[in-house]
Design a protein around this motif. Structure first.
Motif, PDB file in Angstrom:
ATOM      1  N   SER A  26      39.707  48.106  31.257  1.00  0.00           N
ATOM      2  CA  SER A  26      39.686  46.665  31.486  1.00  0.00           C
ATOM      3  C   SER A  26      39.207  45.928  30.233  1.00  0.00           C
ATOM      4  O   SER A  26      38.327  46.407  29.515  1.00  0.00           O
ATOM      5  CB  SER A  26      38.753  46.333  32.657  1.00  0.00           C
ATOM      6  OG  SER A  26      38.510  44.932  32.724  1.00  0.00           O
TER       7      SER A  26
ATOM      8  N   ALA B 199      38.038  42.796  30.572  1.00  0.00           N
ATOM      9  CA  ALA B 199      37.174  41.733  31.087  1.00  0.00           C
ATOM     10  C   ALA B 199      35.880  41.685  30.291  1.00  0.00           C
ATOM     11  O   ALA B 199      35.344  42.716  29.893  1.00  0.00           O
ATOM     12  CB  ALA B 199      36.877  41.984  32.563  1.00  0.00           C
TER      13      ALA B 199
ATOM     14  N   GLU C 146      32.882  37.021  36.214  1.00  0.00           N
ATOM     15  CA  GLU C 146      33.931  36.534  37.106  1.00  0.00           C
ATOM     16  C   GLU C 146      35.250  37.276  36.932  1.00  0.00           C
ATOM     17  O   GLU C 146      36.115  37.247  37.809  1.00  0.00           O
ATOM     18  CB  GLU C 146      34.147  35.039  36.881  1.00  0.00           C
ATOM     19  CG  GLU C 146      34.611  34.690  35.484  1.00  0.00           C
ATOM     20  CD  GLU C 146      34.600  33.196  35.219  1.00  0.00           C
ATOM     21  OE1 GLU C 146      35.492  32.727  34.493  1.00  0.00           O
ATOM     22  OE2 GLU C 146      33.700  32.502  35.732  1.00  0.00           O
ATOM     23  N   ASP C 147      35.385  37.973  35.803  1.00  0.00           N
ATOM     24  CA  ASP C 147      36.630  38.697  35.525  1.00  0.00           C
ATOM     25  C   ASP C 147      36.545  40.189  35.828  1.00  0.00           C
ATOM     26  O   ASP C 147      37.539  40.906  35.685  1.00  0.00           O
ATOM     27  CB  ASP C 147      37.035  38.515  34.066  1.00  0.00           C
ATOM     28  CG  ASP C 147      37.278  37.060  33.707  1.00  0.00           C
ATOM     29  OD1 ASP C 147      37.817  36.334  34.559  1.00  0.00           O
ATOM     30  OD2 ASP C 147      36.909  36.650  32.595  1.00  0.00           O
ATOM     31  N   GLY C 148      35.326  40.676  36.191  1.00  0.00           N
ATOM     32  CA  GLY C 148      35.182  42.092  36.502  1.00  0.00           C
ATOM     33  C   GLY C 148      34.233  42.859  35.602  1.00  0.00           C
ATOM     34  O   GLY C 148      34.069  44.074  35.754  1.00  0.00           O
TER      35      GLY C 148
ATOM     36  N   THR D  13      37.037  43.316  22.377  1.00  0.00           N
ATOM     37  CA  THR D  13      36.517  43.290  23.744  1.00  0.00           C
ATOM     38  C   THR D  13      35.036  43.623  23.762  1.00  0.00           C
ATOM     39  O   THR D  13      34.239  42.978  24.448  1.00  0.00           O
ATOM     40  CB  THR D  13      37.298  44.271  24.641  1.00  0.00           C
ATOM     41  OG1 THR D  13      38.666  43.865  24.707  1.00  0.00           O
ATOM     42  CG2 THR D  13      36.722  44.317  26.048  1.00  0.00           C
TER      43      THR D  13
END
Length: 234
Positions: A197, A199, A203-205, A169
């Motif tokens: 998260s 993301a 757009e995903d956070g 990530t």
């Protein structure tokens, strides 16, 4: 618990030497190349632990990150007086491996914020980001050297509690910060995501986030830049 810091080849406390001074020097040496061929991105890998109020921001760190008056930054500790000199950026002589890592991440954000001013008018975009809390990576080495048992136990707990993220990530977030268009990640941005998260796109956070009070101190950022210039000999 480690009572003394590891040292760089120059005799400086190793964590801040590697995480801040080395990157600061490299950036200044490469600035002309970053600007060439239409400009480039300066991507600063910070961390949420720069903020004492964040998860992990005060683990073992005696109040969390603070650089104080910078009197301990760049002190050479390899001489005969090494045991009586400041080992921490704020001038403290009592070494703390967790706090020194947190301090280095605070220095990263202050460096990035000041770079906006220093590189103003040049074709260099400055972007800062939090890759996520990744205690399983080698970048968590200072706390592990300081107190292996506590750091290892915290790594396991972070994974079970869901607020740690995998190395992949963090890597995806770095790639995004380096390649996203300017309209999506404007110069001066600090991107982060909700705790736990995975993301790695806006757009995903994975988006604009606030930094700590001390990281917002423009005067401190300017003083850190000037002192770092002096330490690295520029």
């Amino acid at each position: 618990r480690a009572l003394a810091p590891e040292l760089s080849s120059d005799g400086f406390e190793e964590c801040l030497a590697v995480n801040h001074l080395g990157h600061f020097l490299l950036t200044n040496l490469l600035a002309d190349l970053l600007e060439a061929d239409g400009g480039g991105q300066l991507v600063v890998t910070a961390s949420s632990v720069h903020d004492p109020d964040s998860p992990g921001g005060n683990v073992g760190g005696k109040g969390g990150a603070t650089l104080g008056d910078l009197s301990g930054l760049g002190v050479q500790l390899d001489g005969e007086e090494g045991g009586t000199l400041a080992t921490m950026a704020d001038g403290s002589t009592e070494y703390n491996g967790s706090k020194v890592y947190q301090d280095s991440k605070l220095a990263n954000i202050l460096f990035g914020r000041r770079a906006l001013t220093e590189f103003s008018g040049r074709k260099i975009s400055v972007r800062m980001f939090n890759p996520g809390f990744i205690p399983s990576s080698g970048l968590f080495r200072a706390p592990k050297k300081d107190n292996w048992f506590t750091a290892t136990a915290f790594t396991v707990f972070a994974g079970l509690a869901g607020f740690a993220v995998p190395v992949e990530t963090g890597g995806a977030r770095l790639a995004y910060m380096a390649t996203a268009p300017e309209e999506e990640v404007p110069s001066g941005s600090y991107f982060s995501a909700e705790v736990g998260s995975r993301a790695f796109m806006k757009e995903d956070g994975f988006d604009d986030a606030s930094v700590s009070i001390e990281a917002s101190d423009n005067d401190l950022a300017a003083r850190l830049w000037l002192k770092s210039l002096e330490i690295v000999g520029l």
